[in-house]
Design a protein around this motif. Structure first.
Motif, PDB file in Angstrom:
ATOM      1  N   GLU A 156      33.152  12.069 -11.312  1.00  0.00           N
ATOM      2  CA  GLU A 156      32.443  11.068 -12.295  1.00  0.00           C
ATOM      3  C   GLU A 156      30.968  10.845 -11.997  1.00  0.00           C
ATOM      4  O   GLU A 156      30.338  10.569 -12.693  1.00  0.00           O
ATOM      5  CB  GLU A 156      33.250   9.687 -12.127  1.00  0.00           C
ATOM      6  N   ARG A 157      30.552  10.997 -10.854  1.00  0.00           N
ATOM      7  CA  ARG A 157      29.231  10.987 -10.325  1.00  0.00           C
ATOM      8  C   ARG A 157      28.347  12.118 -10.897  1.00  0.00           C
ATOM      9  O   ARG A 157      27.290  12.127 -11.607  1.00  0.00           O
ATOM     10  CB  ARG A 157      29.009  11.060  -8.853  1.00  0.00           C
ATOM     11  N   LYS A 158      29.132  13.298 -10.815  1.00  0.00           N
ATOM     12  CA  LYS A 158      28.286  14.608 -11.388  1.00  0.00           C
ATOM     13  C   LYS A 158      28.198  14.499 -12.884  1.00  0.00           C
ATOM     14  O   LYS A 158      27.217  14.970 -13.531  1.00  0.00           O
ATOM     15  CB  LYS A 158      29.105  15.744 -10.903  1.00  0.00           C
ATOM     16  N   LEU A 159      29.180  13.970 -13.438  1.00  0.00           N
ATOM     17  CA  LEU A 159      29.325  13.832 -14.970  1.00  0.00           C
ATOM     18  C   LEU A 159      28.227  12.696 -15.617  1.00  0.00           C
ATOM     19  O   LEU A 159      28.028  12.845 -16.803  1.00  0.00           O
ATOM     20  CB  LEU A 159      30.738  13.810 -15.532  1.00  0.00           C
ATOM     21  N   GLY A 160      28.009  11.701 -14.644  1.00  0.00           N
ATOM     22  CA  GLY A 160      27.241  10.609 -14.992  1.00  0.00           C
ATOM     23  C   GLY A 160      27.836   9.830 -16.219  1.00  0.00           C
ATOM     24  O   GLY A 160      27.280   9.301 -17.161  1.00  0.00           O
TER      25      GLY A 160
END
Length: 359
Positions: A156-160
């Protein structure tokens, strides 16, 4: 029974190769775990309303795990699946006298429990940082739902993307799998019977096993030399009888994966406001693998899994469009109403055979 897989070594190898996950405070980690548990309950209600399926047997609560816990859970499941295979191989391959005295099983001597343990651990180590969730069917009736918190947080962090929306979206997919196996109680037994059929079709001749091992090594070497090679190790370890079982299992897994994909996006717009953005970014991430990652995924059969998602989703969508969700749910009536491999590519053929016959 001689141990052919050092399971403890598999766990320790996976732990050595597994990264620790994203940096997060203890408080934030606890919040992620609690929200994943809460959203699993929310997802269950939405999946039941959308699919018309609800659990007919009790199931344990979701387990929110870290990467080492996921590895240990899967080692338990692998032991339950592989131990019967090992027993069959050893029964068919009587121990031979060793030059050093005593007796050594042919296959056990050739492969070695520690080498095999390292191989299993290496594969699980690779998977442990990729899997967001899993419905684990081997460990007991009716199975158990796992969500891998550090992987969900990392993606979820990498996808923003919005964290709550993404966590619910993931939960919708995995809860659909749990619903499949708890709303259709015969499904787990059928799946396990197909796995047992695969075991029964195993070629136990030691020379044949050795040939397939050599072919597997050759495939690995060819894939390294030629990145465009379409070889998969999984294609080389099957006898002709096993291929028939694999065809049926592939059709079944394509159905359950496609159904979960269809449901998670179908429910999404009403309860996950950013679902379209999440899906677009998630699919882009799937396609943006580095060459080594793509190679490993193909060799381990993960590319097949990706195709199952897409092909299964198309099949489910086509059937629901033609006969509605109630008509589609006739698929869960019995093993005979499950789609054949050819019908995955031809949904109208399934509709004609099952829904048409019922009408």
């Amino acid at each position: 029974m001689t141990q052919m897989v050092d399971w403890d070594l598999a766990v320790s190898t996976a732990a050595t190769l597994t990264a620790g996950g994203p940096r997060v405070s203890i408080t934030d980690a606890a919040d992620v775990v609690n929200e994943l548990r809460r959203l699993t309950d929310v997802a269950e209600q939405h999946v039941a309303a959308y699919t018309g399926l609800s659990a007919r047997i009790d199931h344990p609560p979701v387990q929110v795990v870290d990467r080492p816990d996921w590895v240990r859970s899967n080692v338990e499941g692998l032991q339950l699946v592989m131990d019967p295979v090992i027993e069959k191989i050893q029964a068919a391959s009587p121990p031979k006298p060793s030059p050093l005295g005593g007796a050594v099983g042919t296959v056990a001597k050739a492969v070695g429990s520690k080498a095999t343990g390292i191989q299993v651990g290496t594969i699980l180590g690779f998977f442990s940082s990729k899997v967001l969730g899993q419905y684990e069917v081997f460990s007991g009736t009716p199975g158990r739902l796992l969500l891998v918190a550090p992987n969900v947080l990392e993606v979820e962090r990498k996808l923003g993307v919005d964290p709550t929306d993404f966590r619910l979206w993931v939960a919708l997919h995995e809860v659909t799998h749990r619903t499949q196996f708890t709303a259709v109680p015969w499904l787990r037994d059928h799946f396990l019977s197909e796995v047992n059929a695969f075991v029964d079709a195993t070629d136990l001749d030691p020379d044949a096993l050795a040939d397939r091992v050599r072919n597997g090594i050759s495939a690995l070497a060819e894939a390294v030399r030629n990145p465009d090679s379409k070889a998969s190790v999984l294609d080389l370890v099957q006898t002709p009888a096993q291929r028939a079982v694999v065809e049926r299992l592939t059709a079944l897994m394509t159905l359950v994966e496609g159904h979960a994909e269809f449901v998670m996006d179908g429910v999404g717009p009403d309860v996950v406001p950013t679902v379209e953005s999440i899906r677009a970014r998630f699919n882009a991430r799937r396609g943006a693998r580095n060459p080594l990652d793509r190679l490993l995924r193909r060799l381990l059969g993960i590319e097949v899994k990706m195709r199952q998602y897409a092909e299964g989703r198309r099949f489910v969508a086509a059937v629901v469009e033609k006969v509605g969700m109630t008509g589609f749910n006739q698929i869960w009536t019995s093993p005979e109403t499950l789609p054949l491999a050819a019908e995955i590519q031809d949904p109208d053929a399934w509709v004609a055979r099952v829904v048409g016959a019922a009408a």
